[in-house]
Write an enzyme that holds these catalytic residues in place. Structure first.
Site, PDB file in Angstrom:
ATOM      1  N   CYS A 256       0.835  -1.194   0.000  1.00 38.85           N
ATOM      2  CA  CYS A 256       0.000   0.000   0.000  1.00 38.85           C
ATOM      3  C   CYS A 256       0.879   1.258   0.000  1.00 38.85           C
ATOM      4  CB  CYS A 256      -0.899  -0.012   1.231  1.00 38.85           C
ATOM      5  SG  CYS A 256      -1.808   1.514   1.462  1.00 38.85           S
TER       6      CYS A 256
ATOM      7  N   CYS B 132       0.258   3.184   3.548  1.00 44.47           N
ATOM      8  CA  CYS B 132       0.751   2.722   4.860  1.00 44.47           C
ATOM      9  C   CYS B 132       1.783   1.609   4.779  1.00 44.47           C
ATOM     10  CB  CYS B 132      -0.427   2.256   5.732  1.00 44.47           C
ATOM     11  SG  CYS B 132      -1.071   0.625   5.265  1.00 44.47           S
TER      12      CYS B 132
ATOM     13  N   CYS C  35      -6.341  -1.808   0.535  1.00 43.71           N
ATOM     14  CA  CYS C  35      -5.404  -2.163   1.599  1.00 43.71           C
ATOM     15  C   CYS C  35      -6.212  -2.640   2.787  1.00 43.71           C
ATOM     16  CB  CYS C  35      -4.569  -0.940   1.978  1.00 43.71           C
ATOM     17  SG  CYS C  35      -3.533  -1.237   3.441  1.00 43.71           S
TER      18      CYS C  35
ATOM     19  N   CYS D 264      -5.170  -0.090   6.122  1.00 38.30           N
ATOM     20  CA  CYS D 264      -5.538   1.317   6.351  1.00 38.30           C
ATOM     21  C   CYS D 264      -6.805   1.735   5.623  1.00 38.30           C
ATOM     22  CB  CYS D 264      -4.389   2.249   5.969  1.00 38.30           C
ATOM     23  SG  CYS D 264      -4.186   2.447   4.171  1.00 38.30           S
TER      24      CYS D 264
ATOM     25  N   ASP E 214      21.000  -0.103 -16.522  1.00 43.40           N
ATOM     26  CA  ASP E 214      20.767  -1.328 -15.751  1.00 43.40           C
ATOM     27  C   ASP E 214      19.747  -2.193 -16.504  1.00 43.40           C
ATOM     28  OD1 ASP E 214      19.840  -3.238 -13.954  1.00 43.40           O
ATOM     29  OD2 ASP E 214      19.812  -1.873 -12.241  1.00 43.40           O
TER      30      ASP E 214
END
Length: 412
Positions: free
Chosen positions: A201, A204, A217, A220, A338
């Site tokens: 999330c 949170c 979530c 929260c 990368d």
């Protein structure tokens, strides 16, 4: 900021003229479009130039990791129904390139601007946009882009005070988190195939639950907002529940999603969905993407895919086996150096396709395909790869600079 009725001060006009001269010199020297160097020179002479140029325009900003160049083009096409449009259609999407594009549009009423994710907050501050479209956030250019959660936080803080109408993808939790700080948001259910950047999330850090197309979530209560626009198969559903058919020459589900978001943006400016979607049909290719070109008696379709989310969407639109596929990957500055993201792409989706591998990092790609149990050939260059394929259609998928190399080689 000058209070003249003419928004451009003598200094700003000088900056525009100098920028155009430098850009023309760069083009004449064969160094590309010149838009970036021209914009840099203009901004050096007048650091407020971007804000001054935007003053006379209704501005739309488009930002995302995937789809921003195409969506910018679709919105520009749709808004053309309401008045003249200026746009950075070739994808120079940092402040210098944006300044260059706006400097060329003195008659325009609308500015439709693609913005690199990292510059969105600053460009929004300078251009006072009427509308901001946010499509998705996913991993890209791992060596230098901030981790996606940090980008979402950057957007969230940067857009918190904005008066713009934000048109945002309700299916991407990172975009929803970023847009939620804005007072005026229109949510679009545009879908999200690639979900691996949003399992925790953003609010949170708790674990995201993803039943079906929904997400929330459990810790929260942060959850998917109710969309007012939606992509449903081959139709866009508007806030009144009407379904408008999408007719595009661009292939794939991702472009239908781009069209849905673009229709929502066009409606902010009073362009009805039917008119917007009809105008989008004009777009056949965007900066060479999706173009089919004849090369060595074969038909090559050029497809750009620069990160895992983009590769996943691209695999979903290629012709079925045994259509040959040529893959090309570079790791130059503009790509990100990368290449570990190759391990996040599910190359088993290419099973049954003959595969040829080219590009600067063809050996990185070869190792990845070996592990995915794919049959492939490593080739020295595009010409050799094309020779390995029978006459007919070939799907060519490349990341950013590899795509530019291909376009130069095939004369596109």
């Amino acid at each position: 900021m000058s209070g003249n009725s003419d928004p451009l001060s003598p200094r700003a006009k000088l900056a525009v003229t100098a920028g155009k001269a430098v850009a023309a010199a760069s083009r004449a020297a064969g160094r590309g479009s010149g838009s970036v160097i021209g914009g840099r020179v203009a901004l050096k002479l007048d650091p407020d130039l971007l804000a001054r140029l935007a003053q006379s325009l209704d501005v739309v900003l488009v930002s995302a990791t995937n789809g921003k160049t195409t969506t910018t083009r679709l919105i520009a096409e749709a808004l053309g129904a309401a008045g003249p449009v200026v746009s950075n259609a070739l994808g120079a999407n940092m402040p210098a390139g944006i300044t260059s594009a706006l400097a060329g549009g003195s008659e325009a009423r609308y500015g439709v601007i693609e913005v690199d994710e990292k510059y969105l907050a600053g460009v929004a501050r300078d251009t006072d946009p009427k509308c901001i479209a946010l499509l998705n956030l996913s991993r890209d250019q791992l060596d230098r882009a901030a981790e996606t959660r940090m980008l979402a936080e950057n957007w969230r803080e940067g857009l918190a005070g904005s008066k713009a109408v934000v048109v945002a993808n309700a299916d991407d939790p990172l975009v929803v988190w970023a847009a939620s700080s804005s007072p005026n948001v229109i949510w679009v259910a545009a879908g999200q195939m690639w979900k691996d950047d949003a399992w925790s999330c953003p609010s949170c850090g708790g674990v995201m639950q993803r039943p079906g197309d929904d997400w929330f979530c459990g810790e929260c209560g942060f959850r998917r907002p109710t969309p007012s626009w939606a992509l449903s198969g081959d139709h866009v559903l508007d806030p009144h529940g009407s379904a408008w058919p999408i007719h595009l020459q661009l292939p794939g589900r991702a472009n239908k999603a781009n069209a849905a978001s673009s229709a929502a943006v066009a409606a902010v400016f009073g362009v009805p969905p039917q008119v917007a979607l009809e105008r989008m049909y004009q777009v056949q290719a965007v900066a060479g993407r999706y173009d089919v070109v004849q090369f060595q008696q074969r038909d090559l379709r050029l497809l750009l895919a620069k990160n895992p989310a983009g590769w996943l969407e691209t695999f979903s639109l290629i012709d079925p086996p045994p259509t040959p596929v040529i893959l090309s990957v570079n790791a130059r500055g503009a790509d990100g150096t990368d290449t570990s993201w190759l391990w996040d792409v599910d190359y088993t989706r290419l099973s049954g396709h003959p595969i040829c591998v080219v590009g600067d990092r063809k050996l990185d790609l070869a190792v990845r395909l070996e592990v995915a149990n794919q049959h492939f050939q490593v080739c020295d260059n595009l010409d050799q790869a094309v020779q390995q394929c029978p006459p007919g259609r070939i799907e060519v998928i490349a990341n950013y600079t590899a795509f530019q190399d291909l376009r130069r080689r095939v004369g596109n």
